[in-house]
Design a protein around this motif. Sequence first.
Motif, PDB file in Angstrom:
ATOM      1  N   GLY A  70       0.810  -1.218   0.000  1.00 28.30           N
ATOM      2  CA  GLY A  70       0.000   0.000   0.000  1.00 28.30           C
ATOM      3  C   GLY A  70       0.836   1.258   0.000  1.00 28.30           C
ATOM      4  O   GLY A  70       0.573   2.199  -0.768  1.00 28.30           O
ATOM      5  N   THR A  71       1.855   1.300   0.851  1.00 28.28           N
ATOM      6  CA  THR A  71       2.694   2.500   0.910  1.00 28.28           C
ATOM      7  C   THR A  71       3.554   2.665  -0.336  1.00 28.28           C
ATOM      8  O   THR A  71       3.957   3.772  -0.661  1.00 28.28           O
ATOM      9  CB  THR A  71       3.590   2.512   2.176  1.00 28.28           C
ATOM     10  N   SER A  72       3.792   1.545  -1.026  1.00 26.76           N
ATOM     11  CA  SER A  72       4.544   1.604  -2.290  1.00 26.76           C
ATOM     12  C   SER A  72       3.617   1.898  -3.463  1.00 26.76           C
ATOM     13  O   SER A  72       4.074   1.943  -4.608  1.00 26.76           O
ATOM     14  CB  SER A  72       5.266   0.275  -2.537  1.00 26.76           C
ATOM     15  N   ARG A  73       2.337   2.059  -3.179  1.00 30.11           N
ATOM     16  CA  ARG A  73       1.307   2.353  -4.178  1.00 30.11           C
ATOM     17  C   ARG A  73       1.219   1.300  -5.276  1.00 30.11           C
ATOM     18  O   ARG A  73       0.986   1.609  -6.445  1.00 30.11           O
ATOM     19  CB  ARG A  73       1.507   3.736  -4.771  1.00 30.11           C
ATOM     20  N   LEU A  74       1.414   0.037  -4.863  1.00 33.90           N
ATOM     21  CA  LEU A  74       1.242  -1.067  -5.805  1.00 33.90           C
ATOM     22  C   LEU A  74      -0.252  -1.329  -5.958  1.00 33.90           C
ATOM     23  O   LEU A  74      -0.996  -1.304  -4.983  1.00 33.90           O
ATOM     24  CB  LEU A  74       1.960  -2.319  -5.296  1.00 33.90           C
ATOM     25  N   GLN A  75      -0.684  -1.571  -7.167  1.00 34.40           N
ATOM     26  CA  GLN A  75      -2.101  -1.775  -7.454  1.00 34.40           C
ATOM     27  C   GLN A  75      -2.468  -3.252  -7.360  1.00 34.40           C
ATOM     28  O   GLN A  75      -1.763  -4.103  -7.911  1.00 34.40           O
ATOM     29  CB  GLN A  75      -2.424  -1.264  -8.863  1.00 34.40           C
ATOM     30  N   TYR A  76      -3.561  -3.537  -6.655  1.00 30.38           N
ATOM     31  CA  TYR A  76      -4.102  -4.887  -6.613  1.00 30.38           C
ATOM     32  C   TYR A  76      -5.593  -4.801  -6.339  1.00 30.38           C
ATOM     33  O   TYR A  76      -6.085  -3.764  -5.908  1.00 30.38           O
ATOM     34  CB  TYR A  76      -3.367  -5.768  -5.592  1.00 30.38           C
ATOM     35  N   PRO A  77      -6.337  -5.880  -6.610  1.00 27.95           N
ATOM     36  CA  PRO A  77      -7.793  -5.841  -6.448  1.00 27.95           C
ATOM     37  C   PRO A  77      -8.194  -5.496  -5.011  1.00 27.95           C
ATOM     38  O   PRO A  77      -7.532  -5.904  -4.051  1.00 27.95           O
ATOM     39  CB  PRO A  77      -8.240  -7.263  -6.805  1.00 27.95           C
ATOM     40  N   SER A  78      -9.291  -4.775  -4.883  1.00 20.71           N
ATOM     41  CA  SER A  78      -9.760  -4.348  -3.562  1.00 20.71           C
ATOM     42  C   SER A  78     -10.767  -5.338  -2.977  1.00 20.71           C
ATOM     43  O   SER A  78     -11.529  -4.986  -2.089  1.00 20.71           O
ATOM     44  CB  SER A  78     -10.388  -2.962  -3.671  1.00 20.71           C
ATOM     45  N   ASN A  79     -10.755  -6.561  -3.441  1.00 24.28           N
ATOM     46  CA  ASN A  79     -11.715  -7.572  -3.007  1.00 24.28           C
ATOM     47  C   ASN A  79     -11.399  -8.145  -1.626  1.00 24.28           C
ATOM     48  O   ASN A  79     -12.210  -8.858  -1.063  1.00 24.28           O
ATOM     49  CB  ASN A  79     -11.731  -8.738  -4.004  1.00 24.28           C
ATOM     50  N   VAL A  80     -10.232  -7.862  -1.094  1.00 25.47           N
ATOM     51  CA  VAL A  80      -9.770  -8.492   0.141  1.00 25.47           C
ATOM     52  C   VAL A  80     -10.082  -7.635   1.361  1.00 25.47           C
ATOM     53  O   VAL A  80      -9.845  -6.429   1.358  1.00 25.47           O
ATOM     54  CB  VAL A  80      -8.251  -8.754   0.082  1.00 25.47           C
ATOM     55  N   ARG A  81     -10.611  -8.288   2.395  1.00 21.23           N
ATOM     56  CA  ARG A  81     -10.789  -7.666   3.709  1.00 21.23           C
ATOM     57  C   ARG A  81      -9.854  -8.396   4.653  1.00 21.23           C
ATOM     58  O   ARG A  81      -9.929  -9.617   4.810  1.00 21.23           O
ATOM     59  CB  ARG A  81     -12.236  -7.795   4.197  1.00 21.23           C
ATOM     60  N   VAL A  82      -8.955  -7.655   5.285  1.00 24.91           N
ATOM     61  CA  VAL A  82      -7.897  -8.245   6.092  1.00 24.91           C
ATOM     62  C   VAL A  82      -8.301  -8.272   7.564  1.00 24.91           C
ATOM     63  O   VAL A  82      -8.766  -7.279   8.110  1.00 24.91           O
ATOM     64  CB  VAL A  82      -6.586  -7.446   5.914  1.00 24.91           C
ATOM     65  N   VAL A  83      -8.084  -9.429   8.185  1.00 26.23           N
ATOM     66  CA  VAL A  83      -8.247  -9.597   9.628  1.00 26.23           C
ATOM     67  C   VAL A  83      -6.883 -10.034  10.136  1.00 26.23           C
ATOM     68  O   VAL A  83      -6.380 -11.088   9.744  1.00 26.23           O
ATOM     69  CB  VAL A  83      -9.310 -10.657   9.970  1.00 26.23           C
ATOM     70  N   LYS A  84      -6.266  -9.208  10.989  1.00 30.89           N
ATOM     71  CA  LYS A  84      -4.903  -9.553  11.421  1.00 30.89           C
ATOM     72  C   LYS A  84      -4.899 -10.231  12.787  1.00 30.89           C
ATOM     73  O   LYS A  84      -5.709  -9.926  13.653  1.00 30.89           O
ATOM     74  CB  LYS A  84      -3.979  -8.341  11.389  1.00 30.89           C
ATOM     75  N   PHE A  85      -3.979 -11.167  12.907  1.00 32.33           N
ATOM     76  CA  PHE A  85      -3.762 -11.947  14.114  1.00 32.33           C
ATOM     77  C   PHE A  85      -2.303 -11.793  14.526  1.00 32.33           C
ATOM     78  O   PHE A  85      -1.450 -11.526  13.666  1.00 32.33           O
ATOM     79  CB  PHE A  85      -4.031 -13.436  13.848  1.00 32.33           C
ATOM     80  N   PRO A  86      -1.986 -12.001  15.784  1.00 33.51           N
ATOM     81  CA  PRO A  86      -0.571 -11.948  16.177  1.00 33.51           C
ATOM     82  C   PRO A  86       0.257 -12.983  15.410  1.00 33.51           C
ATOM     83  O   PRO A  86       1.410 -12.759  15.104  1.00 33.51           O
ATOM     84  CB  PRO A  86      -0.593 -12.281  17.666  1.00 33.51           C
TER      85      PRO A  86
END
Length: 166
Positions: A30-46
């Motif tokens: 994201g910070t590198s502004r790489l383009q990819y589909p926005s279909n993903v919702r991220v849930v982070k775990f330790p």
Amino acid sequence: MHPTKQHQFEPKIVAFVCTWCTYAGADLAGTSRLQYPSNVRVVKFPCTGRIDPLFILRAFQKGADGVLVSGCHPGDCHYMAGNFHARRRFAAFRHLLDFVGVDLKRLLFSWVSAAEGGKWVEVVTEFTESLKTMEPMKEFRALEGQEHWSSLIDTPELQESYDAIP
């Protein structure tokens, strides 16, 4: 008369990721502004070792067309062996999913390090494209009102992760 436009299926993907590696890799993308589909919702775990396989079923119940589980490369886990534990657990879980009729192409396991923003983009793009060739997943949605196991979640951390499933 206007010709009807064919609406292409856009899959909903839930990604359960490790905080230390995959989440950082996705952040780098994201910070590198790489383009990819926005279909993903991220849930982070330790750690991927903390992901309960029932969360995967819950994601399908809530309408996910695909589930991505991603963490540190084997041998690089911040919790020593969490990703080995996850790999063993999900190898057995895949057999259960196959038994109950889930197309295993809807579930993807990957290893993405914090420095691999480009690999995150590749994984998400390829998974999204493969899911677009399928129909929406509807098999588990009817079970939404019948589940009773969520009351067994016994820690605030797991409850927070469970509640975060889109």
